[in-house]
Write an enzyme that holds these catalytic residues in place. Structure first.
Site: not given
Ligand code: EPU
Length: 423
Positions: A23, A117, A122
């Site tokens: 990540n 997903c 997400r």
């Molecule tokens: N969210 C919103 N709006 C947005 C973006 C996010 O409502 O525009 C919400 C999401 O639905 C969720 C929360 O915010 O409920 C947090 O999600 P976040 O955006 O932080 O997740 P992400 O950036 O999509 C990254 C990691 C994930 C990890 C999460 C949380 C990467 C590539 N992915 O995802 O990693 O679980 O942060 O720490 O960095 C994994 O490696 O298995 C994995 C899923």
């Protein structure tokens, strides 16, 4: 399709080398698009998601070379395409990370909307709203985010949810914007800090990374650099829990203890001895059965959602009752249903799982639904009586480099089987 076969009951003992962080590598590779000369990234983990990101950069016309030690050189100056097609984004949501760099550098991006997903809806509304605040015109059309902009303008952006890739996309975009951007309620994960350090090495002006307010002073251009990705704290945590559940000892070489505070705290509560050494972290259960622990996931520095499933596995065989509350993703409990099939006693109430430890799990064929869920099923298999088959392990290959080799190196009885082996 490959599956992993695990014969349970072996106490792990040994050392495992932790790879570069998935990540951090993914946003760093996306950020190479911002440079106007070649960039070298080393300690890149050899994973399916990384291959997908490299393929995406290649499709855009960037010249990418990878050597046998996963040192990746990207020359972004040949980029001609600014689209991320559905067929790639649907296999890896992190492809959304090219959105910010493309808009900032080329003034346009057509990136497929990732969609839902296995772990939750997400949405990416915060990524989009942030770019709009910086002056981009963004429309959703035919399942694509279509963004157009002149030079982005610095802006004060308050993100209403803490989002990791959202913070990363906006931080990357802000680097080439005109003026100052203030990102409030920013994510504080170590991977954000690593990305910021990479951007700084390319000439970006960023301060406050690692806090909830990130300041970016836009610059005219970013240049090439050589950067080494930080070690993967989730991979490290996964092997440490694998050691703990078997009552064994695992030393995670290269792991950084300062990124694992919440996880190590819970392992200590579970009864493990934790040694924070120079260049390693070691967990030793001295043959003891783990005690059940309560977990509540939260953004960093809270307990990481990416370690929730592994601790659920630990609780299934622990002494006592452990409660797990998942606050980040609304549907990240699929592994629990599979663990029940192995004899785990689990009650689900909304986003809370109450797990009563049983003395023994029994092997069963189980199916992985996402990356961390698959890891947790492998961990459960390590202590189940009999031979556990974990199917659909393409999920695991997205995020764990050579998992069967690394676990076998710790003494586990595990092998990868493909259809030919099954005869
Ligand atoms: N969210 C919103 N709006 C947005 C973006 C996010 O409502 O525009 C919400 C999401 O639905 C969720 C929360 O915010 O409920 C947090 O999600 P976040 O955006 O932080 O997740 P992400 O950036 O999509 C990254 C990691 C994930 C990890 C999460 C949380 C990467 C590539 N992915 O995802 O990693 O679980 O942060 O720490 O960095 C994994 O490696 O298995 C994995 C899923």
């Amino acid at each position: 399709m490959d599956k992993l076969q695990i014969r349970g009951g072996v106490r792990l003992d040994g050392e495992v080398r932790i790879s570069g962080a998935k990540n951090a590598a993914l946003p760093i590779l996306a950020a190479t698009l911002l440079a106007d000369s070649p960039v070298i990234v080393s300690n890149v983990p050899h994973l399916r998601d990384v291959t997908t990101m490299i393929e995406l950069l290649g499709r855009m016309g960037a010249s990418v070379t990878v050597d046998e030690r996963m040192r990746v050189e990207v020359d972004p100056t040949t980029t001609i395409e600014t689209a991320a097609p559905y067929e790639l984004v649907k296999t890896m949501r992190a492809a959304i990370l090219v959105l910010g760099p493309l808009v900032a550098k080329y003034g346009r991006a057509d990136v497929s909307l990732p969609g839902g997903c296995a772990i939750g809806a997400r949405p990416v509304n915060i990524h989009v709203a942030g770019l709009q605040a910086m002056g981009a015109e963004v429309h959703i059309e035919n399942g694509y985010i279509r963004a157009r902009a002149g030079r982005l303008r610095g802006a004060r952006i308050v993100m209403d949810t803490v989002t990791v890739t959202g913070t990363e996309n906006l931080m990357m975009a802000a680097c080439l914007a005109d003026g100052q951007t203030i990102l409030e309620n920013a994510a504080r994960e170590p991977e954000i800090v690593d990305l910021a350090q990479f951007l700084i090495a390319m000439g970006a002006k960023i301060t406050g990374h690692g806090t909830d307010t990130i300041l970016v002073e836009g610059v005219e251009r970013l240049h090439g650099t050589h950067y080494e990705v930080l070690p993967d704290r989730i991979e490290a945590g996964t092997y440490l829990v694998a050691g703990a559940i078997t009552g064994g000892r695992v030393r995670a070489r290269n792991a950084r203890a300062e990124h694992l505070d919440a996880v190590l705290g819970k392992l200590i509560e579970a009864g493990a001895e934790v040694i924070r050494g120079e260049g390693f972290v070691e967990v030793n259960m001295h043959g003891r059965r783990p005690r059940a622990v309560d977990i509540r996931t939260a953004p960093h520095p809270g307990f990481p959602t990416d370690m929730q499933a592994q601790f659920a596995a630990l609780n299934t065989v622990a002494d006592g009752v452990g409660t797990i509350v998942e606050t980040i993703f609304e549907n990240r409990f699929m592994h629990l249903l599979e663990m029940r099939r192995m004899g785990a006693e689990i009650r689900l109430e909304g986003n809370t799982a109450i797990i009563k430890g049983v003395p023994k799990l029994t092997a069963a064929p189980v199916m992985a639904t996402d990356l961390r869920a698959s890891a947790s099923l492998v961990i459960a298999g390590l202590v189940a009586e009999g031979t556990t088959d974990v199917e659909r392990i393409y999920h695991i290959d997205r995020g764990y480099e050579c998992i069967e080799e690394k676990l076998a190196g710790l003494g586990a009885q595990i092998r990868r089987m493909n259809d030919r082996d099954r005869g």
